[in-house]
Each structure stands twice: as structure tokens, then as C-alpha cells.
Scaffold this active site. Structure first.
Site, PDB file in Angstrom:
ATOM      1  N   CYS A  40      85.790  70.086  73.382  1.00  0.00           N
ATOM      2  CA  CYS A  40      85.373  69.166  74.316  1.00  0.00           C
ATOM      3  C   CYS A  40      85.376  69.696  75.652  1.00  0.00           C
ATOM      4  CB  CYS A  40      86.854  68.317  74.364  1.00  0.00           C
ATOM      5  SG  CYS A  40      87.181  67.087  73.109  1.00  0.00           S
ATOM      6  N   CYS A  44      87.320  65.464  79.232  1.00  0.00           N
ATOM      7  CA  CYS A  44      87.115  64.695  78.029  1.00  0.00           C
ATOM      8  C   CYS A  44      88.519  63.621  78.089  1.00  0.00           C
ATOM      9  CB  CYS A  44      87.175  65.216  76.766  1.00  0.00           C
ATOM     10  SG  CYS A  44      87.105  64.250  75.207  1.00  0.00           S
ATOM     11  N   ARG A  69      83.608  71.385  65.616  1.00  0.00           N
ATOM     12  CA  ARG A  69      82.630  70.270  65.815  1.00  0.00           C
ATOM     13  C   ARG A  69      82.492  69.818  67.221  1.00  0.00           C
ATOM     14  NH1 ARG A  69      85.588  68.465  61.951  1.00  0.00           N
ATOM     15  NH2 ARG A  69      86.256  66.475  63.137  1.00  0.00           N
ATOM     16  N   CYS A  71      82.931  67.082  69.949  1.00  0.00           N
ATOM     17  CA  CYS A  71      83.695  65.679  70.082  1.00  0.00           C
ATOM     18  C   CYS A  71      82.679  64.578  70.332  1.00  0.00           C
ATOM     19  CB  CYS A  71      84.595  65.851  71.410  1.00  0.00           C
ATOM     20  SG  CYS A  71      85.417  64.288  72.135  1.00  0.00           S
ATOM     21  N   CYS A  74      83.331  63.198  74.329  1.00  0.00           N
ATOM     22  CA  CYS A  74      82.723  63.556  75.450  1.00  0.00           C
ATOM     23  C   CYS A  74      81.232  64.417  75.244  1.00  0.00           C
ATOM     24  CB  CYS A  74      83.559  64.784  76.108  1.00  0.00           C
ATOM     25  SG  CYS A  74      83.886  65.963  75.137  1.00  0.00           S
TER      26      CYS A  74
HETATM   27 ZN   LIG Z   1      86.156  65.273  73.983  1.00  0.00          ZN
END
Ligand SMILES: [Zn+2]
Length: 370
Positions: A40, A44, A69, A71, A74
């Protein structure tokens, strides 16, 4: 400048920024959460993670390389807020290149602290706002000198010895006018040929001044259709005999037995695109550059997108080696004629680098003729 402003260079500072969802830290670092496998931006809105589950990264790519991965909330790899800030700052600086904005004035204009702005700007463009302004004044001067050359004709024929009688009759004066391109080749004769190669079919087209198109495709009909679209008003002649010498050069190149082309080029574009294409022709065989490298080379460090667009509209595969431009981390990015072809070309060049197959590098300039 605020001396107590954090630099987010330590994990303790980063953790504080995270817990405060400090948007000022966006773009400076990312945090990843081991339990969710997601990373993030500091700002976030997701529920704050436990400290022991958090890992920090300076770039989104590093977080991805570690297996995290993006997010969904955000979107740390999406249209980044930091790019938006830098774009707005550039727009403010571009509005009047002669006016010298201080960092404080600029930060007021884009509503970001001077410290944050300075840092972001340098990260995205590679130069400080002050250096950017200096470069823009230089660019403004160059643009003024080139005013009126909206469409510019380029020809690359220095050192070229004609392999074909087609060029023996070419008038001494440069033949194709920019207006001929705007009118889709009206009054021109364009000869073309197609051939089967290791990368599919190639189509080569030439005016009486030089090569105006080299394209790859999976079928000849589609390639010819494209040519008819671009030169709708020209007389098109299927002429494999006349273009055979060029086809042979391309074939030799694809087999790694030729590293440079002796092709007269006849292309038209904006002055900016010609600068980009010229820079591409200077990338040595077997080497690559990033889009931002090229942007810097042409004196417009922030014009990375425009460089990518010039690559995407390159009319001459191979002869203007846009396949040698990749992303900073080495990812291939896009290719007008398909990524597998780009990968194959780079592979061929890598395998034949060092085994100098032909004459030394050409250093022909793209001459800009209004
Ligand atoms: Zn995030």
C-alpha cells in the site's frame, strides 16, 4: 523549508507516517503486509496492520519483486498521485519558461510542501525544479528557432550509395514535401514489396527519395491495407525487384549477419519525434536504453510519455530501432509490431554483439528540412 520534516528514511519514521496515513509520504515509500500479501501507499485507508507484519519498500516494483500484490484500495501502482503532483508542477513551470519560480512559489501552486515537492520532482524527472526550468528555457529557445516547422521532413542519405537505379534519377533537391504527407502521398509514387522472414511478413515501401515504411505483420494483406490507408492518394506499385536489396538487408539483419542498415529514409514527423527517432538510431546494436534515458537525451526529461508515443508511431521497424527502448527495470514494455518480435530482435542482437558483422556504426544525422 521545514527542518523538522521527516525524510521517511528510517522504518520508525515510516511506521509513524503509516499510522498517521500521511499522504505527504506517498511516493516516498510503500508498505507491505505479510499476512495479506498486499502492499500500500502510506495514506491507504485500509485498517492499519500490526507492526510486526509490515515490511517497507522504496518502490512499487521492489514490493512486487518480493511477491506482494497491489492493494485494490489505494492502488499503489496505479495512476500515482505523485506523478499528478509533478505534472502539475511542470505545467506551472511550463506556463511561462521565462519566469523564474522559487521552490516556495511552486509548492504553493501545487499545494505540496517544498520538501516533498523537491524530492518527488527529482525522483520523477531526474532533475530539480530549478534545473528543469533552466532546461525549459533552453527548449523554449530551440522551439522558437524551429517555429514553423510543424511538420518536418527528414532524410538520411549521407554516405549512402544507391543500391538501386530508382535513386539514380532522384532530383538533387529533396523530393517529398511535408504537404505530400498531409495529403496522404498525393503526387507520389510509392513502391512496395513484402517478404516472409523469421519474424513473419515484412513490408517495405519507398518513395523515390527513400524508405518510408517498414512494418511487420502476420499477413501480407493487412500490411498492404495499412499502406494504402497511409498513402491513400499515392500511386502504389508492387515492385519486389526494385526493393530486393532492402529486403536482403533486413534478412541479413534478422540472421545476425548485419548490424547496420544502409537505407535512405524518407519520413515526416514533428520536430520532437524526429529528435526521438534520431536518438534511437544512436543506440548501439546490442544495447538498450530506457524511455527516460531517451527523454533526457532529447532534452525533455519529463517527456517520457511522448517518447513512448514516438516509439509507438515509428514508421520504420529496425531502421529506427525502437526495439532497443525498454523500461528502466529492463521490462520490455510495448512494441508496435508485437512483444514477441521485440524479444526476438533483442535476443538476436545480444547473441551477435561483439562479432562485428559489418562496417562501423553510421552516425548520420536526421536532417531537419522545413
Ligand atoms: Zn492500500
Amino acid at each position: 523549508m521545514n527542518a523538522t520534516q521527516p525524510t521517511w528514511s528510517t522504518d520508525a519514521e515510516r511506521w509513524t507516517a503509516l499510522t498517521e496515513r500521511d499522504a505527504q509520504a506517498d511516493g516516498v515509500f510503500f508498505y507491505a503486509v505479510r499476512t495479506t500479501g498486499v502492499f500500500c501507499r502510506p495514506s491507504c485507508a485500509s485498517r492499519p496492520p500490526r507492526r510486526e507484519n509490515v515490511e517497507f519498500f522504496v518502490t512499487a516494483d521492489e514490493a512486487r519483486a518480493a511477491g506482494y500484490r497491489d492493494c485494490k484500495r489505494c492502488q499503489p501502482g496505479g495512476l500515482p498521485r505523485e506523478l499528478d503532483i509533478v505534472n502539475r508542477a511542470c505545467a506551472a513551470l511550463d506556463a511561462d519558461p521565462q519566469q523564474r519560480l522559487t521552490l516556495a512559489q511552486l509548492s504553493e501552486a501545487v499545494h505540496v510542501s517544498p520538501f516533498h515537492l523537491q524530492r518527488l520532482f527529482k525522483r520523477v524527472t531526474g532533475v530539480s525544479p530549478r534545473e528543469y526550468q533552466a532546461a525549459q528555457r533552453g527548449a523554449a529557445l530551440r522551439d522558437a528557432l524551429q517555429r514553423g516547422t510543424d511538420v518536418t521532413r527528414a532524410t538520411v542519405d549521407a554516405g549512402f550509395s544507391s543500391p538501386s537505379r530508382m535513386y539514380d534519377n532522384a532530383p538533387a533537391e529533396l523530393g517529398m514535401k511535408p504537404s505530400a504527407y498531409r495529403r496522404k502521398g498525393e503526387g507520389l509514387t510509392v513502391r512496395y514489396a513484402s517478404a516472409s522472414t523469421s519474424l513473419g511478413f515484412v513490408l517495405i515501401a519507398a518513395t523515390d527519395k527513400g524508405i518510408c515504411k517498414i512494418a511487420f505483420g502476420d499477413e501480407v494483406a493487412g500490411l498492404v491495407d495499412d499502406l494504402r490507408g497511409e498513402f491513400a492518394n499515392a500511386e502504389l506499385i508492387d515492385d519486389p525487384l526494385e526493393l530486393a536489396p532492402f529486403v536482403r538487408q533486413i534478412d541479413a539483419y534478422l540472421h545476425g549477419t548485419r548490424q547496420h542498415f544502409d537505407l535512405p529514409l524518407d519520413i515526416a514527423a514533428t520536430a520532437f519525434k524526429l529528435r526521438v527517432w534520431d536518438a534511437l538510431r544512436r543506440i548501439p546494436y546490442g544495447e538498450t536504453r530506457s524511455y527516460s534515458d531517451i527523454a533526457e537525451t532529447v532534452g525533455s526529461p519529463r517527456a517520457v510519455r511522448a517518447v513512448a508515443s514516438a516509439c509507438a508511431t515509428n514508421p520504420l521497424a529496425l531502421a529506427i530501432p525502437c526495439h532497443r527502448v525498454v523500461q528502466k527495470g529492463g521490462a520490455l514494455a510495448g512494441y508496435r509490431w508485437g512483444l514477441p518480435r521485440k524479444a526476438a530482435l533483442l535476443d538476436t542482437e545480444a547473441r551477435h554483439t561483439g562479432a562485428a558483422a559489418t562496417a562501423p556504426a553510421e552516425t548520420n544525422d536526421l536532417d531537419h528540412v522545413a
